[in-house]
Design an enzyme around this catalytic site. Structure first.
Site, PDB file in Angstrom:
ATOM      1  N   GLY A  27     -49.633  -8.304  10.851  1.00 14.73           N
ATOM      2  CA  GLY A  27     -49.654  -7.006  11.517  1.00 14.73           C
ATOM      3  C   GLY A  27     -50.944  -6.726  12.271  1.00 14.73           C
ATOM      4  N   HIS A  87     -44.404 -11.120  -1.446  1.00 12.14           N
ATOM      5  CA  HIS A  87     -45.025 -10.798  -0.160  1.00 12.14           C
ATOM      6  C   HIS A  87     -46.400 -10.169  -0.407  1.00 12.14           C
ATOM      7  CE1 HIS A  87     -45.844  -8.879   3.680  1.00 12.14           C
ATOM      8  NE2 HIS A  87     -45.025  -9.771   4.198  1.00 12.14           N
ATOM      9  N   GLU A 100     -48.329 -16.987   4.520  1.00  8.15           N
ATOM     10  CA  GLU A 100     -48.683 -15.833   5.344  1.00  8.15           C
ATOM     11  C   GLU A 100     -50.134 -15.448   5.079  1.00  8.15           C
ATOM     12  OE1 GLU A 100     -44.887 -13.501   6.536  1.00  8.15           O
ATOM     13  OE2 GLU A 100     -45.677 -12.654   4.685  1.00  8.15           O
ATOM     14  N   GLY A 107     -42.556 -10.221  10.986  1.00 12.64           N
ATOM     15  CA  GLY A 107     -42.508  -8.790  10.692  1.00 12.64           C
ATOM     16  C   GLY A 107     -42.188  -8.003  11.954  1.00 12.64           C
ATOM     17  N   GLY A 108     -43.213  -7.427  12.545  1.00 17.78           N
ATOM     18  CA  GLY A 108     -43.052  -6.521  13.689  1.00 17.78           C
ATOM     19  C   GLY A 108     -42.122  -7.022  14.777  1.00 17.78           C
ATOM     20  N   GLU A 137     -47.841  -7.722   0.808  1.00 14.23           N
ATOM     21  CA  GLU A 137     -47.855  -6.256   0.674  1.00 14.23           C
ATOM     22  C   GLU A 137     -47.407  -5.844  -0.724  1.00 14.23           C
ATOM     23  OE1 GLU A 137     -45.585  -5.539   4.223  1.00 14.23           O
ATOM     24  OE2 GLU A 137     -47.290  -6.246   5.391  1.00 14.23           O
ATOM     25  N   ASN A 195     -38.573 -10.046   8.487  1.00 16.04           N
ATOM     26  CA  ASN A 195     -38.857  -9.108   7.393  1.00 16.04           C
ATOM     27  C   ASN A 195     -39.071  -7.744   8.030  1.00 16.04           C
ATOM     28  OD1 ASN A 195     -39.908  -7.562   5.349  1.00 16.04           O
ATOM     29  ND2 ASN A 195     -41.808  -8.734   5.135  1.00 16.04           N
ATOM     30  N   TRP A 196     -38.096  -6.887   7.846  1.00 15.75           N
ATOM     31  CA  TRP A 196     -38.160  -5.578   8.510  1.00 15.75           C
ATOM     32  C   TRP A 196     -39.077  -4.582   7.816  1.00 15.75           C
ATOM     33  CZ3 TRP A 196     -32.446  -4.203  10.227  1.00 15.75           C
ATOM     34  CH2 TRP A 196     -32.128  -4.990  11.348  1.00 15.75           C
TER      35      TRP A 196
END
Ligand code: 13P
Length: 249
Positions: A173, A95, A167, A234-235, A97, A9-10
């Site tokens: 993060g 997600h 998640e 992610g990262g 976020e 997931n960018w």
């Protein structure tokens, strides 16, 4: 029997040139990765570049969100048919976020998932508890609520086509990965919810991904847990060599 799914997931990273550069390197590093499915989810403007750059490879492209209507006066939104038309096959739904900053609820998660399935996209539906929920012992209650309201309204046929991603919000993060035991417990619990609503066969078949500070050096122990069927990264998915290490765990 559950094929691992390794997804990146960018988030809001990378331009189109950066997207093309990533795949130039990454595609060569995963030519032998038949043990798993690989999905990358770039931003909307880069879906087409990503789809083009991965043509003829085993890498599939997903979006990070979608709206449930087919088209209409919904400024700023993007529909399932539009995602399909630029070559996306997958879509992340719910997600944390999106839930935290953009008003996503279990109810809208359900609407998006149903719409994604209707248009032939494969949804990866995200659930997970916040730190305060974990610390107050409410992790299972929260996961059960997210499952009941956001997922369990699907028919068995619909459910068979989704992937779930666990998640924990406190691990995203932050560099603070859930221990393999914590992740395994949550995955086992989610699978038990699936078993009670959809039966043992569905529970045995559904893939549940783990996400939250997955890195090349912790992917192996996470993937060794029997109920962890892949990762949502992610990262560490932004770097082609690093993400290839994760894919080739
Ligand atoms: P990080 O891997 O950066 O913790 O992000 C996890 C995530 O939110 C993937 O969807």
């Amino acid at each position: 029997m559950r094929k691992p799914l390794m997804a990146g997931n960018w988030k809001m990273y990378k331009t189109a040139p950066e997207t093309r550069a990533f795949f130039q390197t990454f595609a060569l590093l995963v030519t032998q990765s038949g043990h798993c499915e690989i999905v990358i989810c770039p931003t909307f403007p880069n879906l087409a570049a990503a789809a083009e750059a991965t043509q003829g490879t085993r890498i599939e492209i997903g979006a990070q969100d979608m709206y449930w209507a087919k088209e209409g006066a919904f400024t700023g939104e993007v529909s399932g048919p539009m995602l399909l038309a630029v070559g996306a096959k997958w879509v992340l739904v719910g997600h944390s976020e999106r839930r935290q900053y953009f008003g996503e609820t279990n109810q809208t998660v359900l609407k998006r998932t149903v719409a994604a399935l209707e248009y032939g996209l494969k949804p990866i539906v995200c659930v997970g508890e916040k730190l305060e929920e974990r610390e107050s012992g409410r992790t299972e209650a929260l996961l059960a609520e997210q499952f009941r309201e956001g997922i369990a309204q699907l028919s068995s046929e619909q459910f068979a086509k989704i992937v779930i991603a666990y998640e924990p919000v406190w691990a995203i993060g932050t560099g603070r990965t859930a221990t393999p035991e914590i992740a395994a417990d949550a995955h086992r619990f989610l699978r038990s919810l699936v078993a009670s609503d959809y039966g043992q066969d569905a529970a045995a078949a559904v893939r549940i991904l783990y996400g939250g500070s997955v890195k090349p050096d912790n992917v192996k122990i996470l993937m060794a847990q029997p109920d962890i069927d892949g990762v949502l990264v992610g990262g560490a998915s932004l770097d082609p060599a690093g993400f290839a290490c994760i894919v080739n765990f």
